[in-house]
Design a protein around this motif. Structure first.
Motif, mmCIF file in Angstrom:
data_model
loop_
_atom_site.group_PDB
_atom_site.id
_atom_site.type_symbol
_atom_site.label_atom_id
_atom_site.label_comp_id
_atom_site.label_asym_id
_atom_site.label_seq_id
_atom_site.Cartn_x
_atom_site.Cartn_y
_atom_site.Cartn_z
ATOM 1 N N ALA A 163 0.830 -1.203 0.000
ATOM 2 C CA ALA A 163 0.000 0.000 0.000
ATOM 3 C C ALA A 163 0.868 1.258 0.000
ATOM 4 N N ARG A 164 1.926 1.244 0.795
ATOM 5 C CA ARG A 164 2.831 2.401 0.854
ATOM 6 C C ARG A 164 3.457 2.653 -0.509
ATOM 7 N N GLU A 165 3.862 1.588 -1.181
ATOM 8 C CA GLU A 165 4.477 1.711 -2.497
ATOM 9 C C GLU A 165 3.471 2.210 -3.537
ATOM 10 N N ARG A 166 2.272 1.685 -3.493
ATOM 11 C CA ARG A 166 1.258 2.020 -4.493
ATOM 12 C C ARG A 166 0.584 3.363 -4.246
ATOM 13 N N MET A 167 0.730 3.893 -3.025
ATOM 14 C CA MET A 167 0.152 5.200 -2.695
ATOM 15 C C MET A 167 1.243 6.250 -2.502
ATOM 16 N N CYS A 194 -0.019 8.650 0.658
ATOM 17 C CA CYS A 194 -0.112 8.137 2.027
ATOM 18 C C CYS A 194 1.168 7.394 2.349
ATOM 19 N N ARG A 195 1.762 7.716 3.489
ATOM 20 C CA ARG A 195 3.030 7.106 3.879
ATOM 21 C C ARG A 195 2.831 5.823 4.690
ATOM 22 N N VAL A 196 1.558 5.524 5.021
ATOM 23 C CA VAL A 196 1.229 4.370 5.860
ATOM 24 C C VAL A 196 2.154 4.368 7.085
ATOM 25 N N LYS A 202 3.794 4.328 10.813
ATOM 26 C CA LYS A 202 3.666 3.410 11.938
ATOM 27 C C LYS A 202 2.631 3.925 12.915
ATOM 28 N N GLU A 203 2.644 5.232 13.169
ATOM 29 C CA GLU A 203 1.604 5.892 13.953
ATOM 30 C C GLU A 203 0.852 6.822 13.016
ATOM 31 N N CYS A 204 -0.392 6.481 12.740
ATOM 32 C CA CYS A 204 -1.208 7.294 11.828
ATOM 33 C C CYS A 204 -1.808 8.444 12.628
ATOM 34 N N ASN A 205 -0.982 9.488 12.856
ATOM 35 C CA ASN A 205 -1.357 10.568 13.772
ATOM 36 C C ASN A 205 -1.616 11.904 13.085
ATOM 37 N N GLY A 206 -1.579 11.935 11.768
ATOM 38 C CA GLY A 206 -1.898 13.167 11.042
ATOM 39 C C GLY A 206 -0.776 14.174 10.952
ATOM 40 N N VAL A 207 0.416 13.833 11.442
ATOM 41 C CA VAL A 207 1.524 14.793 11.443
ATOM 42 C C VAL A 207 2.164 14.893 10.053
ATOM 43 N N ALA A 208 2.563 13.772 9.488
ATOM 44 C CA ALA A 208 3.281 13.783 8.205
ATOM 45 C C ALA A 208 2.417 14.296 7.057
ATOM 46 N N CYS A 209 1.101 14.058 7.129
ATOM 47 C CA CYS A 209 0.210 14.414 6.021
ATOM 48 C C CYS A 209 -0.609 15.674 6.293
ATOM 49 N N ALA A 210 -0.250 16.435 7.316
ATOM 50 C CA ALA A 210 -1.014 17.630 7.672
ATOM 51 C C ALA A 210 -1.161 18.566 6.478
ATOM 52 N N ALA A 234 -11.760 3.835 8.042
ATOM 53 C CA ALA A 234 -11.429 4.235 6.672
ATOM 54 C C ALA A 234 -9.997 3.903 6.283
ATOM 55 N N ARG A 235 -9.022 4.590 6.863
ATOM 56 C CA ARG A 235 -7.654 4.475 6.353
ATOM 57 C C ARG A 235 -7.103 3.053 6.336
ATOM 58 N N PRO A 236 -7.242 2.268 7.405
ATOM 59 C CA PRO A 236 -6.742 0.896 7.317
ATOM 60 C C PRO A 236 -7.411 0.083 6.209
ATOM 61 N N ILE A 237 -8.683 0.368 5.939
ATOM 62 C CA ILE A 237 -9.370 -0.323 4.846
ATOM 63 C C ILE A 237 -8.743 0.064 3.508
#
Length: 346
Positions: free
Chosen positions: A10-14, A18-20, A22-30, A290-293
């Motif tokens: 998923a990380r490769e294809r997105m 989306c960086r997928v 380890k902690e999906c906390n909204g920081v990297a994609c703000a 949502a996101r994990p799906i």
């Protein structure tokens, strides 16, 4: 196929979307809207993560809850766990486009069914995306729920009729989509609804009607008055309004007011089985995810989605064993400590 492989694919294809993390906390994609992040500085997305993290489980190991029942009934449909796939559209807009809209929708709907639950399908500025979701529901013999953007009522009612024709279990609007940038960029008129407008929508169909995007007690009460069968306590994943509260901040107060009058669903950073237990303890009947799906679909299509949901189911069962819950009805506020409020309800 395992979770690590699915997430790596998923990380490769997105890549770039989306960086997928380890902690999906909204920081990297703000600020990455369109994309997978929270709007503005991403504070609402971050709050969803922080608030849920600050709710802790009470470990309890002297009891007879050795084989918990994780199943529930939603809209007269029994599902294996209180988790429903959230409505997501815009594979090419928000996720990089490795999957077509139809491929993503099929993976979400069919993978959810394989895992013993159901999916919601969404709507978008591109009307073809809504139709893709309905196509998936038809393929699943109606085992799905159609969610529509808060357009003009006449347009919503047209889409409700299409959902009925697909055989959908239920239908609704994500009223929290009123401020979506992607809709505005494509010249689609969306906005809030009055009580009378909502009554017109709920009375236009015999299907259970869902109002997604309730974030205060006042709106929850109005949703019940409007004739909604269910509400979703949600801030749209922190993607529409910066600096707002998290669903887990407001859910308990909403449940105190409308529990039993309407089915209560909730979403916001559901990333593991324990998160489901937390939301149920705060008053939800089930959660949306949502996101994990999305990771599951992008990393392994419908089988990837099934793998993600099966993992949620296993984690939830383990959390129930270690908090003394025989079934979902056994989960209550005594199973958690809400550090956000400083309330120690042991």
């Amino acid at each position: 196929m395992n979770l690590k492989d699915v997430k790596n694919l998923a990380r490769e294809r997105m890549k770039g979307y989306c960086r997928v993390c380890k902690e999906c906390n909204g920081v990297a994609c703000a600020g990455e809207v369109p994309g997978m992040g929270g709007c503005g500085s991403g504070e609402s997305f971050k709050r969803n993560y922080e608030s849920l993290r600050n709710i802790k489980l009470v470990l309890k190991t002297i009891h007879d809850a050795k084989d918990p029942d994780t199943s529930v009934e939603i809209f007269k449909t029994k599902i294996d766990l209180p988790l429903i796939t959230a409505p997501v559209t815009g594979s090419s807009i928000n996720m990089g486009g490795y999957l077509t809209e139809q491929e993503y929708s099929d993976a979400a709907v069919m993978g959810s069914i394989k895992a013993g639950t159901i999916a919601m399908t969404g709507d978008s500025a591109n009307p073809d995306f809504y139709i893709a979701g309905l196509n998936s529901i038809k393929k699943a013999n109606g085992k799905g729920i159609a969610i529509i953007k808060p357009r003009e009522n006449s347009k919503i009612i047209e889409n409700i009729k299409k959902a009925e024709e697909s055989g959908a279990l239920a239908v609704g609007i994500d009223i929290d989509g009123a401020g979506l940038i992607t809709m505005a960029l494509n010249g689609q008129p969306v906005g809030p609804k009055t009580l009378e407008e909502l009554k017109e929508l709920t009375s236009s169909t015999n299907l259970p009607f869902i109002i997604k995007g309730i974030m205060c007690v006042e709106d929850a009460v109005l949703a019940v008055e409007a004739g909604a069968s269910a509400i979703v306590v949600s801030n749209h994943g922190g993607r529409v309004l910066n600096n707002c509260l998290a669903p887990s901040d407001v859910l308990e107060d909403i449940a105190k007011e409308v529990k039993g009058k309407v089915t209560i669903l909730a979403d916001g950073n559901v990333r593991e089985g324990a998160d489901i237990l937390k939301y149920i303890a705060l008053g939800a009947d089930a959660v949306l995810c949502a996101r994990p799906i999305i990771w599951g679909a992008y990393g392994g299509y419908d089988d990837g989605v099934k793998l993600i949901i099966d993992n949620f189911k296993n984690e939830l069962k383990q959390a129930m064993i270690l908090t003394g819950c025989k079934d979902i009805k056994s989960i209550d506020k005594n199973k958690i400590v809400n550090l956000n409020k400083g309330i120690f309800n042991i």
